[in-house]
Design a protein around this motif. Structure first.
Motif, PDB file in Angstrom:
ATOM      1  N   GLY A  16     -28.541 -61.357  26.213  1.00  0.00           N
ATOM      2  CA  GLY A  16     -28.563 -62.709  25.672  1.00  0.00           C
ATOM      3  C   GLY A  16     -28.083 -63.490  25.122  1.00  0.00           C
ATOM      4  N   ALA A  17     -27.686 -62.755  23.393  1.00  0.00           N
ATOM      5  CA  ALA A  17     -26.531 -63.414  23.227  1.00  0.00           C
ATOM      6  C   ALA A  17     -25.920 -62.931  23.239  1.00  0.00           C
ATOM      7  CB  ALA A  17     -27.551 -62.529  21.031  1.00  0.00           C
ATOM      8  N   VAL A  18     -25.176 -61.726  23.548  1.00  0.00           N
ATOM      9  CA  VAL A  18     -23.482 -61.436  23.703  1.00  0.00           C
ATOM     10  C   VAL A  18     -23.146 -62.421  25.017  1.00  0.00           C
ATOM     11  CG1 VAL A  18     -22.591 -60.014  24.935  1.00  0.00           C
ATOM     12  CG2 VAL A  18     -23.958 -59.009  23.400  1.00  0.00           C
ATOM     13  N   LEU A  19     -24.473 -62.820  25.521  1.00  0.00           N
ATOM     14  CA  LEU A  19     -23.833 -64.044  26.969  1.00  0.00           C
ATOM     15  C   LEU A  19     -23.684 -65.221  26.393  1.00  0.00           C
ATOM     16  CD1 LEU A  19     -25.980 -63.345  29.831  1.00  0.00           C
ATOM     17  CD2 LEU A  19     -24.266 -62.923  30.277  1.00  0.00           C
ATOM     18  N   ARG A  20     -24.218 -65.781  25.257  1.00  0.00           N
ATOM     19  CA  ARG A  20     -24.102 -67.136  24.512  1.00  0.00           C
ATOM     20  C   ARG A  20     -22.873 -67.215  23.257  1.00  0.00           C
ATOM     21  NH1 ARG A  20     -24.448 -68.839  19.744  1.00  0.00           N
ATOM     22  NH2 ARG A  20     -25.700 -66.805  18.890  1.00  0.00           N
ATOM     23  N   LEU A  21     -22.643 -66.026  23.175  1.00  0.00           N
ATOM     24  CA  LEU A  21     -21.388 -65.919  22.595  1.00  0.00           C
ATOM     25  C   LEU A  21     -19.945 -66.208  23.476  1.00  0.00           C
ATOM     26  CD1 LEU A  21     -22.070 -63.200  19.796  1.00  0.00           C
ATOM     27  CD2 LEU A  21     -22.130 -65.781  19.309  1.00  0.00           C
ATOM     28  N   LEU A  22     -20.854 -65.477  24.599  1.00  0.00           N
ATOM     29  CA  LEU A  22     -19.213 -65.629  25.442  1.00  0.00           C
ATOM     30  C   LEU A  22     -19.311 -66.978  26.258  1.00  0.00           C
ATOM     31  CD1 LEU A  22     -19.431 -62.101  27.184  1.00  0.00           C
ATOM     32  CD2 LEU A  22     -18.248 -63.066  25.809  1.00  0.00           C
ATOM     33  N   ASP A  23     -20.294 -67.658  26.102  1.00  0.00           N
ATOM     34  CA  ASP A  23     -20.122 -68.894  26.627  1.00  0.00           C
ATOM     35  C   ASP A  23     -20.204 -70.226  25.623  1.00  0.00           C
ATOM     36  OD1 ASP A  23     -22.159 -67.701  29.181  1.00  0.00           O
ATOM     37  OD2 ASP A  23     -23.701 -68.706  28.769  1.00  0.00           O
ATOM     38  N   ASP A  24     -20.186 -69.908  24.835  1.00  0.00           N
ATOM     39  CA  ASP A  24     -19.422 -70.535  23.801  1.00  0.00           C
ATOM     40  C   ASP A  24     -18.128 -71.019  23.576  1.00  0.00           C
ATOM     41  OD1 ASP A  24     -22.088 -71.719  23.304  1.00  0.00           O
ATOM     42  OD2 ASP A  24     -23.040 -70.844  21.237  1.00  0.00           O
ATOM     43  N   ALA A  25     -17.915 -69.157  23.520  1.00  0.00           N
ATOM     44  CA  ALA A  25     -16.570 -68.746  23.844  1.00  0.00           C
ATOM     45  C   ALA A  25     -15.428 -69.829  24.411  1.00  0.00           C
ATOM     46  CB  ALA A  25     -15.614 -68.110  22.900  1.00  0.00           C
ATOM     47  N   THR A  26     -16.035 -69.573  25.686  1.00  0.00           N
ATOM     48  CA  THR A  26     -15.019 -69.698  27.205  1.00  0.00           C
ATOM     49  C   THR A  26     -14.939 -71.791  26.852  1.00  0.00           C
ATOM     50  OG1 THR A  26     -16.276 -68.428  27.935  1.00  0.00           O
ATOM     51  CG2 THR A  26     -15.164 -70.125  29.389  1.00  0.00           C
ATOM     52  N   ALA A  27     -16.307 -72.525  26.521  1.00  0.00           N
ATOM     53  CA  ALA A  27     -16.292 -73.570  26.374  1.00  0.00           C
ATOM     54  C   ALA A  27     -15.147 -73.671  25.377  1.00  0.00           C
ATOM     55  CB  ALA A  27     -17.557 -74.442  26.035  1.00  0.00           C
ATOM     56  N   THR A  45     -23.436 -67.813  34.486  1.00  0.00           N
ATOM     57  CA  THR A  45     -24.033 -67.716  35.389  1.00  0.00           C
ATOM     58  C   THR A  45     -23.393 -66.760  36.055  1.00  0.00           C
ATOM     59  OG1 THR A  45     -22.791 -69.329  35.096  1.00  0.00           O
ATOM     60  CG2 THR A  45     -24.725 -69.768  35.058  1.00  0.00           C
ATOM     61  N   ASP A  46     -22.859 -66.316  35.585  1.00  0.00           N
ATOM     62  CA  ASP A  46     -22.074 -65.768  36.161  1.00  0.00           C
ATOM     63  C   ASP A  46     -22.064 -63.649  36.713  1.00  0.00           C
ATOM     64  OD1 ASP A  46     -19.996 -63.324  37.908  1.00  0.00           O
ATOM     65  OD2 ASP A  46     -18.094 -64.049  36.481  1.00  0.00           O
ATOM     66  N   PRO A  47     -23.073 -63.387  38.256  1.00  0.00           N
ATOM     67  CA  PRO A  47     -23.620 -62.505  38.375  1.00  0.00           C
ATOM     68  C   PRO A  47     -22.895 -60.926  37.375  1.00  0.00           C
ATOM     69  CG  PRO A  47     -23.939 -63.127  40.087  1.00  0.00           C
ATOM     70  CD  PRO A  47     -22.817 -63.835  39.201  1.00  0.00           C
ATOM     71  N   ARG A  48     -21.559 -60.740  37.645  1.00  0.00           N
ATOM     72  CA  ARG A  48     -20.536 -59.712  37.187  1.00  0.00           C
ATOM     73  C   ARG A  48     -20.791 -59.832  36.083  1.00  0.00           C
ATOM     74  NH1 ARG A  48     -16.078 -58.934  35.268  1.00  0.00           N
ATOM     75  NH2 ARG A  48     -14.679 -61.086  35.216  1.00  0.00           N
ATOM     76  N   ARG A  49     -20.608 -60.259  34.764  1.00  0.00           N
ATOM     77  CA  ARG A  49     -20.602 -60.924  33.116  1.00  0.00           C
ATOM     78  C   ARG A  49     -21.878 -60.301  33.076  1.00  0.00           C
ATOM     79  NH1 ARG A  49     -15.754 -61.183  30.429  1.00  0.00           N
ATOM     80  NH2 ARG A  49     -16.736 -62.027  29.090  1.00  0.00           N
ATOM     81  N   ILE A  50     -22.800 -60.992  34.029  1.00  0.00           N
ATOM     82  CA  ILE A  50     -24.210 -61.142  33.024  1.00  0.00           C
ATOM     83  C   ILE A  50     -24.812 -59.158  32.958  1.00  0.00           C
ATOM     84  CG2 ILE A  50     -26.799 -61.016  34.158  1.00  0.00           C
ATOM     85  CD1 ILE A  50     -26.070 -63.917  35.205  1.00  0.00           C
ATOM     86  N   ALA A  51     -24.172 -58.790  34.105  1.00  0.00           N
ATOM     87  CA  ALA A  51     -24.115 -57.035  34.366  1.00  0.00           C
ATOM     88  C   ALA A  51     -23.738 -56.661  33.554  1.00  0.00           C
ATOM     89  CB  ALA A  51     -24.092 -56.760  35.672  1.00  0.00           C
ATOM     90  N   GLN A  52     -22.627 -57.404  32.680  1.00  0.00           N
ATOM     91  CA  GLN A  52     -21.743 -56.312  32.287  1.00  0.00           C
ATOM     92  C   GLN A  52     -22.027 -56.339  30.819  1.00  0.00           C
ATOM     93  OE1 GLN A  52     -18.026 -58.531  31.536  1.00  0.00           O
ATOM     94  NE2 GLN A  52     -16.702 -56.204  31.680  1.00  0.00           N
ATOM     95  N   ALA A  53     -23.634 -57.852  30.380  1.00  0.00           N
ATOM     96  CA  ALA A  53     -23.489 -58.015  28.956  1.00  0.00           C
ATOM     97  C   ALA A  53     -24.723 -57.076  29.253  1.00  0.00           C
ATOM     98  CB  ALA A  53     -23.992 -59.469  28.992  1.00  0.00           C
ATOM     99  N   ASP A  54     -25.372 -57.095  29.729  1.00  0.00           N
ATOM    100  CA  ASP A  54     -26.920 -55.583  30.393  1.00  0.00           C
ATOM    101  C   ASP A  54     -26.239 -53.995  30.308  1.00  0.00           C
ATOM    102  OD1 ASP A  54     -28.549 -57.513  30.881  1.00  0.00           O
ATOM    103  OD2 ASP A  54     -28.909 -57.622  32.861  1.00  0.00           O
ATOM    104  N   ALA A  55     -25.079 -53.841  30.587  1.00  0.00           N
ATOM    105  CA  ALA A  55     -24.702 -52.453  30.690  1.00  0.00           C
ATOM    106  C   ALA A  55     -24.358 -52.674  28.911  1.00  0.00           C
ATOM    107  CB  ALA A  55     -23.152 -52.351  31.351  1.00  0.00           C
ATOM    108  N   TRP A  56     -23.242 -53.388  28.374  1.00  0.00           N
ATOM    109  CA  TRP A  56     -23.164 -52.954  27.199  1.00  0.00           C
ATOM    110  C   TRP A  56     -24.101 -53.459  25.635  1.00  0.00           C
ATOM    111  CZ3 TRP A  56     -19.117 -57.879  27.000  1.00  0.00           C
ATOM    112  CH2 TRP A  56     -18.452 -57.592  28.060  1.00  0.00           C
ATOM    113  N   ALA A  57     -25.187 -53.743  26.296  1.00  0.00           N
ATOM    114  CA  ALA A  57     -26.206 -54.152  25.190  1.00  0.00           C
ATOM    115  C   ALA A  57     -27.140 -52.564  25.618  1.00  0.00           C
ATOM    116  CB  ALA A  57     -27.383 -55.285  25.364  1.00  0.00           C
TER     117      ALA A  57
END
Length: 186
Positions: A16-27, A45-57
């Motif tokens: 979730g922290a990775v996704l927040r950082l990505l969301d903020d950077a994208t905005a 909100t992108d299933p592909r990016r959520i799966a990617q963040a989970d894999a990284w974590a």
């Protein structure tokens, strides 16, 4: 530069922290008319990016920079992505580097890259590679050059229903006996 920042290994609870950082950077990119790098929609909100963040974590290569117990940067290291040319020697690959725009200019990206170099040295690897978005005005490529990387292989990633994504591989040879000092790890 990155006073008060500590590095820690990431884990499954940090997706979730990775996704927040990505969301903020994208905005931040979109607000500046630079939607080519990561698009316009939030990663969270992108299933592909959520799966990617989970894999990284869960993959063992995630490191977080924290300031006052808040993640302000993320680094993922591991194997090179399939869309870049293979390295000609053993390497450590930077799969993700993202920082909190509220902490811009404080050296957090440089700190995380220095940590990646230390990790590579600890593994006996003499090459650090990364790829980045090479579109728009090339500012991201120039930032990596200021961090000691040299552009090597340009590439494009075809994307259905979107223009191709222009990328650039950059390399940084490492000296095995010169670890970079970094803040305490937790």
């Amino acid at each position: 530069m990155a006073d008060g920042v500590v590095l820690r290994r990431g884990g499954p609870a940090d997706a979730g922290a990775v996704l927040r950082l990505l969301d903020d950077a994208t905005a931040w990119l979109v607000a500046r008319g630079r939607s080519g790098q990561w698009g316009t929609g939030p990663a969270s909100t992108d299933p592909r990016r959520i799966a990617q963040a989970d894999a990284w974590a869960t993959g063992g290569g995630l490191w977080l920079a924290q300031a006052q117990d808040r993640p302000v940067g993320a680094l993922v290291v591991g194997a090179a992505t399939e869309y870049v040319p293979a390295a000609t020697e053993p390497e450590l690959y930077v799969n993700l580097l993202v920082t909190d725009r509220a902490y811009a200019g404080r050296g957090i990206g440089a700190l995380l890259l220095a940590h990646a170099a230390d990790l590579a040295r600890e593994r006996g690897v003499g090459l650090l590679r990364v790829d980045c978005y090479a579109g728009d005005d090339g500012a991201l490529v120039r930032w990596y050059e200021r961090q000691g990387f040299t552009p090597t292989d340009p590439f494009t990633v075809p994307r259905p229903n979107h223009p191709p994504w222009p990328g650039q591989v950059l390399t940084r040879p490492l000296h095995p006996t010169r670890p970079h000092p970094h803040p305490p790890l937790r």
